[in-house]
Design a protein around this motif. Sequence first.
Motif, short mmCIF file in Angstrom:
data_model
loop_
_atom_site.label_atom_id
_atom_site.label_comp_id
_atom_site.label_asym_id
_atom_site.label_seq_id
_atom_site.Cartn_x
_atom_site.Cartn_y
_atom_site.Cartn_z
N ILE A 1 2.84 -1.63 7.77
CA ILE A 1 3.97 -1.09 8.52
C ILE A 1 5.25 -1.27 7.70
O ILE A 1 5.36 -2.20 6.89
CB ILE A 1 4.09 -1.79 9.89
CG1 ILE A 1 5.10 -1.08 10.80
CG2 ILE A 1 4.41 -3.28 9.74
CD1 ILE A 1 5.03 -1.54 12.26
N ILE A 2 6.18 -0.37 7.89
CA ILE A 2 7.49 -0.44 7.23
C ILE A 2 8.44 -1.22 8.13
O ILE A 2 8.44 -1.05 9.36
CB ILE A 2 8.04 0.97 6.97
CG1 ILE A 2 7.14 1.73 5.99
CG2 ILE A 2 9.47 0.92 6.44
CD1 ILE A 2 7.47 3.22 5.89
N THR B 1 -0.29 8.00 2.05
CA THR B 1 -0.46 7.59 3.44
C THR B 1 0.89 7.42 4.13
O THR B 1 1.86 6.97 3.53
CB THR B 1 -1.24 6.25 3.51
OG1 THR B 1 -2.51 6.43 2.88
CG2 THR B 1 -1.44 5.81 4.95
N LYS B 2 0.93 7.76 5.42
CA LYS B 2 2.11 7.55 6.23
C LYS B 2 1.97 6.24 7.02
O LYS B 2 0.86 5.80 7.32
CB LYS B 2 2.32 8.71 7.20
CG LYS B 2 2.62 10.03 6.50
CD LYS B 2 2.89 11.13 7.52
CE LYS B 2 3.25 12.43 6.81
NZ LYS B 2 3.56 13.52 7.78
N PHE B 3 3.10 5.63 7.34
CA PHE B 3 3.09 4.31 7.96
C PHE B 3 3.98 4.27 9.20
O PHE B 3 5.03 4.94 9.25
CB PHE B 3 3.58 3.25 6.96
CG PHE B 3 2.73 3.12 5.75
CD1 PHE B 3 1.69 2.19 5.71
CD2 PHE B 3 2.93 3.94 4.64
CE1 PHE B 3 0.88 2.07 4.59
CE2 PHE B 3 2.13 3.82 3.52
CZ PHE B 3 1.10 2.89 3.49
N PRO B 4 3.60 3.46 10.19
CA PRO B 4 4.51 3.22 11.33
C PRO B 4 5.71 2.41 10.87
O PRO B 4 5.72 1.88 9.75
CB PRO B 4 3.63 2.45 12.31
CG PRO B 4 2.59 1.79 11.47
CD PRO B 4 2.34 2.72 10.31
N THR C 1 4.78 7.66 10.20
CA THR C 1 4.09 8.28 11.33
C THR C 1 5.07 8.32 12.50
O THR C 1 6.20 7.85 12.41
CB THR C 1 2.85 7.47 11.73
OG1 THR C 1 3.26 6.20 12.26
CG2 THR C 1 1.93 7.24 10.53
N SER C 2 4.62 8.85 13.61
CA SER C 2 5.47 8.89 14.80
C SER C 2 5.51 7.54 15.51
O SER C 2 6.37 7.32 16.38
CB SER C 2 4.96 9.96 15.77
OG SER C 2 3.63 9.65 16.20
N LYS D 1 0.81 -1.22 0.00
CA LYS D 1 0.00 0.00 0.00
C LYS D 1 0.84 1.28 0.00
O LYS D 1 0.31 2.37 -0.20
CB LYS D 1 -0.93 0.00 1.22
CG LYS D 1 -2.04 -1.05 1.15
CD LYS D 1 -3.00 -0.94 2.31
CE LYS D 1 -4.13 -1.96 2.20
NZ LYS D 1 -5.08 -1.86 3.33
N TYR D 2 2.13 1.13 0.20
CA TYR D 2 2.99 2.32 0.26
C TYR D 2 2.97 3.10 -1.05
O TYR D 2 3.08 4.32 -1.06
CB TYR D 2 4.42 1.91 0.61
CG TYR D 2 5.32 3.09 0.88
CD1 TYR D 2 5.38 3.68 2.15
CD2 TYR D 2 6.11 3.64 -0.13
CE1 TYR D 2 6.19 4.78 2.39
CE2 TYR D 2 6.93 4.74 0.10
CZ TYR D 2 6.96 5.30 1.37
OH TYR D 2 7.76 6.40 1.62
N THR D 3 2.83 2.38 -2.16
CA THR D 3 2.86 3.04 -3.48
C THR D 3 1.50 3.54 -3.93
O THR D 3 1.39 4.14 -5.00
CB THR D 3 3.40 2.06 -4.53
OG1 THR D 3 2.56 0.91 -4.59
CG2 THR D 3 4.82 1.63 -4.19
N GLU D 4 0.45 3.28 -3.16
CA GLU D 4 -0.90 3.60 -3.62
C GLU D 4 -1.27 5.07 -3.46
O GLU D 4 -1.95 5.63 -4.29
CB GLU D 4 -1.92 2.71 -2.88
CG GLU D 4 -1.81 1.24 -3.26
CD GLU D 4 -2.82 0.38 -2.53
OE1 GLU D 4 -3.63 0.96 -1.76
OE2 GLU D 4 -2.81 -0.85 -2.70
#
Length: 272
Positions: free
Chosen positions: A94-95, A59-62, A150-151, A53-56
């Motif tokens: 998540i990354i 959005t930021k990810f944990p 994200t944080s 989903k990172y490329t969609e």
Amino acid sequence: MRHVTFLLVSFFILTGCGTRNVFNDPIPDHKTIKLDSKYVNETRVINIWTPSKYTEDGTKFPVLYMPDGGIDEDFPHIANTLAKLIKENKIEPIILVGIKNTLRGRDLTGASTVKEHEEYEIPMDDGAKNFRAFITEELIPEIDATYRTTSKKGILGESLAGLFVMETFFLKPETFDFYIAIDPSLWWNDNALVNNAERYFKTLPKRETRLWFAGSDAVDIYEFTEDLEEKLKTIQPPNLLWKYSPEPAEHHNTIFRAVKEKALIWSLSERE
């Protein structure tokens, strides 16, 4: 005799020899970068996996950080597990950031005053402090500057890396939002972390922090993970959600893969 057995088992845990089965895990798509560090005075290899989903969109990810994160270490099977759990809607996307080892014993151990530990032929002067500074002062800012994050962030480790996770939780609990320590080598430095747990609990952040830890059938592991469980039950530190998973049917070289899914699901779930 128990002392001899303890030294042998502990040596294998510290060096990473003799404790792991051989697996042929598919290597997932990922990026590899090199990061020069003034704290550990060397160039470190970092592997980064992002969810599909990172490329969609934007959005930021944990982010989940992981020692033992080389391609020939635990990075492939943890990245594949994350992909599976995300696809099954069991965890949020998540990354994963894996840190390849150089000198494992140096980086993952704090200081020790136990004379017998000199037999491991690794530094006893708190190499973990420098490695933790590398993560917090150099690696995390690099990842935040390069990726949409994200944080929220956590750390995962097994065995000696589990010790590093626990030490970070006790000494610098504000560093991560969740901690996963699988079969942590809490015996290091005569179990000093758990012995001083009550004092460390007083420094926990006021925000929610999660701790998930597990112990196998290795006596030099579970006697200390169980001790920690008892202290957590007695003290019930505020703002800490914790779960202990005793695994008497698992050995030190089998527990990681046996419990990784439930550890990730609990740590990344909205449920308590």
